[in-house]
Design an enzyme around this catalytic site. Structure first.
Site, short mmCIF file in Angstrom:
data_model
loop_
_atom_site.label_atom_id
_atom_site.label_comp_id
_atom_site.label_asym_id
_atom_site.label_seq_id
_atom_site.Cartn_x
_atom_site.Cartn_y
_atom_site.Cartn_z
N ARG A 177 7.28 0.00 1.70
CA ARG A 177 7.31 -1.07 2.53
C ARG A 177 6.08 -2.13 2.21
NH1 ARG A 177 5.79 3.65 4.04
NH2 ARG A 177 4.30 3.85 5.81
N ARG A 210 -8.27 -8.34 10.51
CA ARG A 210 -8.34 -9.31 9.53
C ARG A 210 -9.10 -10.54 9.72
NH1 ARG A 210 -2.88 -7.86 9.56
NH2 ARG A 210 -3.11 -6.05 8.48
N CYS A 222 -8.86 -12.06 18.81
CA CYS A 222 -9.41 -10.89 19.34
C CYS A 222 -10.41 -10.61 18.46
CB CYS A 222 -8.44 -9.77 19.07
SG CYS A 222 -6.72 -10.21 19.88
N ASP A 269 -11.31 -0.60 13.36
CA ASP A 269 -11.40 -0.60 12.02
C ASP A 269 -13.04 -1.05 11.95
OD1 ASP A 269 -9.12 -0.08 10.95
OD2 ASP A 269 -8.32 -2.12 11.12
N ARG A 328 0.73 -1.22 0.05
CA ARG A 328 -0.24 0.00 0.25
C ARG A 328 0.94 1.26 0.04
NH1 ARG A 328 -4.25 -0.65 4.09
NH2 ARG A 328 -5.26 -1.26 2.50
N CYS A 354 -3.83 -17.56 14.49
CA CYS A 354 -3.49 -16.78 15.63
C CYS A 354 -3.57 -17.78 17.01
CB CYS A 354 -4.35 -15.72 15.93
SG CYS A 354 -3.67 -14.33 15.00
N CYS A 402 -10.75 -8.17 15.52
CA CYS A 402 -9.52 -8.39 14.52
C CYS A 402 -9.84 -7.71 13.15
CB CYS A 402 -9.18 -9.84 14.35
SG CYS A 402 -7.89 -10.08 13.23
C1 LIG Z 1 0.27 -0.42 8.96
C2 LIG Z 1 0.67 -0.77 7.52
C3 LIG Z 1 2.11 -0.72 7.22
C4 LIG Z 1 3.03 -0.15 8.06
O1 LIG Z 1 2.82 1.02 8.31
P1 LIG Z 1 3.97 1.96 9.27
O2 LIG Z 1 3.07 3.27 9.46
O3 LIG Z 1 5.11 2.16 8.75
O4 LIG Z 1 4.10 1.31 10.45
C5 LIG Z 1 2.44 -1.30 5.97
N1 LIG Z 1 1.63 -1.57 5.11
C6 LIG Z 1 0.18 -1.89 5.29
C7 LIG Z 1 -0.72 -2.35 4.44
C8 LIG Z 1 -0.31 -1.55 6.59
O5 LIG Z 1 -1.56 -1.55 7.18
#
Ligand SMILES: *Cc1c(COP(=O)(O)O)cnc(C)c1O
Length: 415
Positions: free
Chosen positions: A159, A177, A172, A336, A155, A168, A175
């Site tokens: 990263r 997910r 929770c 969420d 997204r 898990c 959750c």
């Molecule tokens: C939360 C999340 C991250 C990491 O976000 P940071 O703000 O860097 O901790 C990366 N990808 C997705 C899809 C996320 O939901």
């Protein structure tokens, strides 16, 4: 306060795992203090007759003896008729059909509690889960639409989120997910991993891989070792993170052997999931300290939940307890809007009010970023109370944590 661990903060915590039990065996779980050991042994003797301390402290025993039915639960708590109805509906639609699963260790924390006890509410379903409100959905963050290959969410520019397992040790109820976890019987299905490794390898902009799920730390060392080695072997991946609730719900998993294996893959960050200060038991605290001692930067993520942690006192206590075991509160999430979550969700104003009540009144390290993960897939959006009050040609107008007004002179101020 309807729980028997209210005096917990007076426990003397051993500084290192070996302080009480001599030099730990390779696979020794984090050790316990004597008082607490008595408490656990009487719980164990009462509810798990014949189970030795060694079995109890073995995370694999904890996993294979987890509580998954109303009958098993009734031994620890007297279920309300609503809880019983919700459990018998489990997996049959409504909500996201998230299964019931609680480790014996965590069951020990909710044993004998009343229906409103926060930890009980976090893991026992209510029929409210069957109620789907407007705006709710099974994939509110549209993760599926940012999934280039199965199990990978890309997204943000640099990263990715790697969904390594669907399993898990505890589910929770809120959750994010719920649509994915606990659905497969193939707890250790790794068939999608190779494609994910290839995708990361083909995308040099990915410098940060966040391994989540499901809970990666429920996998055996060998599987996790393989996963980490494959990701680490990709030259452009700078940091790796693991998201896990294991230190809170299965602290026995944090063995010396595990931390030694993980240490091969530094820089490795752990994002832990804590909901309430009562989760910081001596066992859980020892697990966090062991991870910190092994050199991993630790953060925690907390979901804001109605009736569970939505007040300044509880939240501040949680953040203070986390800092004491060297875990930095990283994110506070607005819950969420997953299907059947309205009984957990508070207003955004409530979240802002909590941050207003914490920021400035205590260590800055104790204050997480409050974020709303934008429905539809916009990512995390940070929110702050209105400290910024506007500006004119000469000054920026600000309010401090006590609500007092201040002004900051701008460049070129002529007054
Ligand atoms: C939360 C999340 C991250 C990491 O976000 P940071 O703000 O860097 O901790 C990366 N990808 C997705 C899809 C996320 O939901």
């Amino acid at each position: 306060m309807n729980k028997h661990y209210s005096g917990r903060s007076s426990f003397h915590l051993p500084l290192v795992a070996s302080e009480l039990s001599g030099i730990p065996d390779e696979d020794e779980p984090p050790s316990l203090i004597p008082n607490r050991t008595d408490e656990i042994s009487s719980f164990r003797a009462g509810y798990f007759p014949g189970v030795t301390e060694k079995m109890w402290n073995d995370w694999r025993w904890q996993l294979s003896n987890s509580i998954t039915s109303a009958e098993q639960l009734e031994r620890f708590v007297s279920l309300t008729s609503d809880e019983r109805a919700a459990i018998s509906n489990n997996g049959k639609g409504g909500g996201c059909g998230l299964p019931l699963r609680i480790t014996p260790y965590y069951a020990g924390l909710i044993a004998g509690s009343g229906p409103d006890y926060p930890l009980r509410r976090a893991v026992l379903p209510l029929t409210d889960e069957l109620l789907v409100s407007p705006g709710e959905g099974d994939d509110p963050l549209s993760e599926e639409s940012h999934t280039p290959v199965p199990g990978l969410v890309h997204r943000y520019p640099d990263r990715v989120l790697f969904l390594a397992t669907e399993f898990c040790s505890v589910y929770c109820r809120y959750c994010t997910r719920s649509r994915l976890v606990g659905k497969s019987r193939h707890r250790l299905s790794t068939s999608h991993w190779e494609e994910a490794f290839r995708y990361i390898g083909d995308h040099p902009e990915i410098r940060d891989v966040l391994i989540s799920g499901g809970d990666p730390l429920t996998m055996p060392n060998e599987k996790l070792d393989y996963l980490l080695s494959r990701i680490r072997s990709i030259a452009h991946v700078e940091i790796i993170r693991i998201g896990s609730k294991v230190p809170a719900v299965l602290p026995q998993r944090i063995t010396a052997k595990l931390t030694r294996m993980l240490a091969k893959y530094q820089p490795l960050f752990l994002s832990l999931h804590f909901t309430h200060p009562d989760e910081l038991t001596p066992e859980s605290a020892a697990a966090c300290r062991r991870l910190a001692d092994a050199g991993f930067p630790l953060g925690s993520q907390t979901v804001l939940l109605k009736g569970i942690n939505d007040n300044v006192e509880t939240m501040t206590r949680l953040f203070h307890e986390l800092l004491k075991v060297r875990v930095k509160p990283y994110y506070l999430y607005q819950c969420d809007p997953i299907s059947g979550s309205s009984h957990f969700r508070t207003s955004v104003q409530k979240g802002l009010e909590l941050i207003r009540g914490i920021r400035g009144f205590t260590s800055g390290y104790a204050v997480p970023h409050y974020v709303v993960d934008a429905p539809g897939g916009g990512g995390k959006i940070p929110l702050l109370p209105e400290y910024y009050q506007g500006e004119d040609d000469n000054y920026v107008y600000l309010k401090n944590y006590e609500g007092n007004s201040y002004r900051y002179p701008k460049e070129g101020n002529v007054q």
